[in-house]
Design an enzyme around this catalytic site. Structure first.
Site: not given
Ligand code: AMP
Length: 645
Positions: A31, A95, A197, A220
């Protein structure tokens, strides 16, 4: 110019089972988070386990320090600890920049909020710059984090790990996915699969000891991104029905809101001391803001005390949970629309959802839990650990690929429609959004004008009817098409989205040439992998929102554009007739036809430029008149010729 002709052999393939292959080594699941990363593997007990890092922690900060003087690179907790001493060379939350252009408004916003330097690279992509002026891409930073996660796994498993499944936000577009895969390549880690994800989290939920079934919504909310997906779990088949989200909304934004609040109150209390340009102070305040945010998840108030933030400036303040909730409400509200859209796209009602899973650190914030419970009309489940579910799911996918886990199938979807521009600026989607991937589709198109020897294939992503409202993601030309009447060449355009969500497009000439033709048996095709441009999350959001708002208008406009395109073609035909026969026509007749063609051209121009939308009936009437006048004149010529005049 390319014109839609017949749809032939449209293929829609969902590769169901992922072919079980045996790998010599364990395939780990990573992850790769905005704030923290985690690594997991499926053990000999067939259960996924998170692997601890050297410090005995189950997650590792996604932070990298690059020291140019001594070529030192630090990753994880040691890097996070150095952040205060070395803010210019400590790269975190990168990211958010992966696969984005420097000019992207989201990147421009981040520039104002991070102590390190963000610059454009040669291709105009966002890059990071060390204090010594060295440029490094967000993919390279991602690579260093992946390498660290691989090291953790190799040391725990006592074997050299070479293969991994890496997760990305469901709403990552093609270039962000490519950039993530490249991160692995840069450090020699073979990224076997990139998975979403929320899908990974659902895998972890559905594959635990008591296998679950039903419709599951995964909410999420992590450090940098927000995603929502709806999946059907049945007999070990995990089918994503729809996905939505925002790749630039996360815990970092909450920290920034609180940071600005602290900066403003320092200014107030000190008669105008502005700390916003002081990198060291901002870094300390940012960390304090995140700490206070986390405390407020379990306490009603948090104290923020930082002595000597600069000279004799001290921070000593208290923030209550209510105050924090109020100041971050505009951010929390941003989750509502994507959730509603996702449920609608899945063709479900809120009441059809059996379970709501919470994933990502931000779902520990009570206000967010409350909003989720109100939205779905049920309390979310705490069956998965929000910090670990994604890595565990990635490990399960790794074990599916290695053949270790059987009887589990994952069917994911693409978040946006993909298609090409056809004649007159019309968007012809080949793959609608929320289609299961991997998917391949082919459609046959033809030329729109006589003698056309090449076609420009322009690939767009979006939900609007006209290409001008969608995003161009790549283009290429198929040349050397033999001259012929319009509509005769058969150009096959094929779109392919692989299991990682990465797109390739190809075009080939499939015209059946006779065996004596010089083109017989000669392949003519072009392919591209769409890597050029990415869509920012706000663009994606905006596109879908606008498409819904403008649905009726789009339908209407499509009608006008189709009429305009038809008119264009008829005018061109008439102009060719004028060239061929004009000299033999009477001057008055010739002028009349010419006046008609000019009139129609003006009408078409009005429609295309949006200056005036002429009633399609009037346009058709004008076209009929033009054709009639032209035909009458040509008939007269033919009669004269017959009579030998
Ligand atoms: P993730 O990307 O899932 O690791 O989530 C990290 C984000 O969650 C960061 O912005 C953290 O500050 C935030 N976070 C972690 N724990 C909590 C908590 N208990 N309350 C609120 N936010 C949290």
């Amino acid at each position: 110019m390319i014109k839609n002709a017949t749809i032939r052999g449209a293929r829609h393939s969902i590769q169901r089972a992922l072919v079980p292959r045996r790998y010599k080594h364990n395939v780990i699941g990573i992850d790769l988070g905005t704030t923290n990363s985690a690594v997991a593997v499926v053990g000999s007990d067939n259960e996924p386990h998170v692997l601890e890092n050297d410090e005995g922690k189950r997650t590792t900060p996604s932070v990298v320090v690059l020291e140019d003087n001594n070529h030192k690179t630090l990753v994880g907790l040691p890097a996070k600890r150095q952040a205060l001493l070395n803010p210019r060379n400590t790269f975190f939350a990168t990211k958010r920049l992966i696969g984005r252009k420097f000019e992207d408004p989201e990147v421009q916003r981040d520039i104002r909020n991070v102590p390190y330097k963000i610059v454009p690279d040669k291709q105009g992509d966002a890059a990071l710059q060390t204090s010594a002026g060295r440029n490094i891409s967000p993919s390279e930073i991602g690579g260093l984090i992946l390498e660290k996660m691989r090291e953790i796994a190799s040391s725990q498993l006592k074997e050299q790990i070479t293969e991994a499944v890496v997760t990305v936000p469901a709403y990552f577009n093609d270039s962000q996915r490519q950039a993530t895969k490249n991160s692995g390549k840069l450090v020699g880690l073979n990224v076997l699969r990139v998975i979403n994800e929320p899908t990974a989290a659902a895998l972890a939920y559905g594959c635990d000891k008591t296998r679950k079934e039903g419709v599951v919504a995964v909410f999420d909310f992590g450090g940098g991104t927000f995603d929502v997906s709806i999946l059907d779990i049945e007999d070990g088949v995990f089918e994503v029905r729809a996905t939505n989200g925002n790749t630039h909304l996360g815990g970092e934004d909450f920290d920034i809101v609180l940071l600005h609040h602290i900066l403003a109150s320092v200014k107030n209390q000190t008669n105008g001391v502005d700390l916003s340009q002081d990198h060291l102070a901002v870094q300390r305040l940012r960390e304090a803001a995140e700490q206070a945010k986390i405390e407020l998840s379990t306490a009603d108030k948090a104290e923020i005390k930082i002595p000597f933030v600069r000279d004799n400036v001290h921070v000593d303040m208290t923030i209550t949970r209510d105050e924090f909730d109020a100041m971050t409400m505009p951010l929390i509200e941003k989750v509502i629309d994507p959730v509603k859209r996702c449920v609608r796209d899945a063709e479900l009602k809120m009441k059809d959802i059996d379970e709501v899973l919470l994933v990502g650190g931000m779902t520990r914030m009570p206000k967010i839990r409350q909003v989720v419970a109100e939205l779905f009309g049920k309390e979310p489940s705490t069956a998965v650990n929000p910090d670990e579910a994604v890595a565990l799911g990635a490990a399960i996918q790794g074990a599916i690929l290695s053949g270790q886990v059987k009887n589990v199938v994952l069917l994911d979807v693409t978040p946006l429609s993909l298609g090409i521009e056809t004649y007159g600026g019309i968007f012809s989607p080949l793959i609608p959004r929320n289609s299961a991937v991997p998917i391949k589709k082919e459609q046959i198109f033809s030329t729109a004008v006589d003698g056309q020897t090449g076609v420009e294939i322009r690939v767009y992503q979006g939900e609007r009817m006209l290409v001008k409202d969608n995003k161009l993601i790549g283009h290429f030309k198929l040349a050397n098409i033999p001259q012929g009447p319009k509509g005769t060449p058969q150009i096959a355009v094929e779109f392919e989205i692989d299991a990682d969500g990465i797109i390739s497009v190809s075009a080939s000439d499939k015209t059946p040439y006779p065996s004596d033709s010089p083109h017989y048996g000669k392949p003519n095709s072009v392919s591209i992998q769409v890597t050029e441009v990415g869509l920012s999350d706000s663009e994606v959001e905006k596109m879908i929102e606008e498409s819904e708002r403008n649905k009726n208008l789009d339908e209407e406009m499509r009608r006008y554009y189709e009429h305009a395109s038809r008119a264009d073609i008829l005018v061109k035909d008439t102009e060719i007739a004028l060239i061929q026969f004009g000299e033999q026509m009477e001057e008055a007749e010739r002028n009349e036809v010419k006046a008609e063609t000019d009139k129609i051209k003006r009408m078409v121009e009005d429609i295309r430029s949006g200056a005036k939308l002429h009633d399609p009936k009037l346009l058709t009437q004008a076209l009929n008149e033009m054709q009639q006048k032209c035909m009458n004149a040509i008939k007269k010529i033919a009669e004269k010729q017959q009579k030998g005049v």
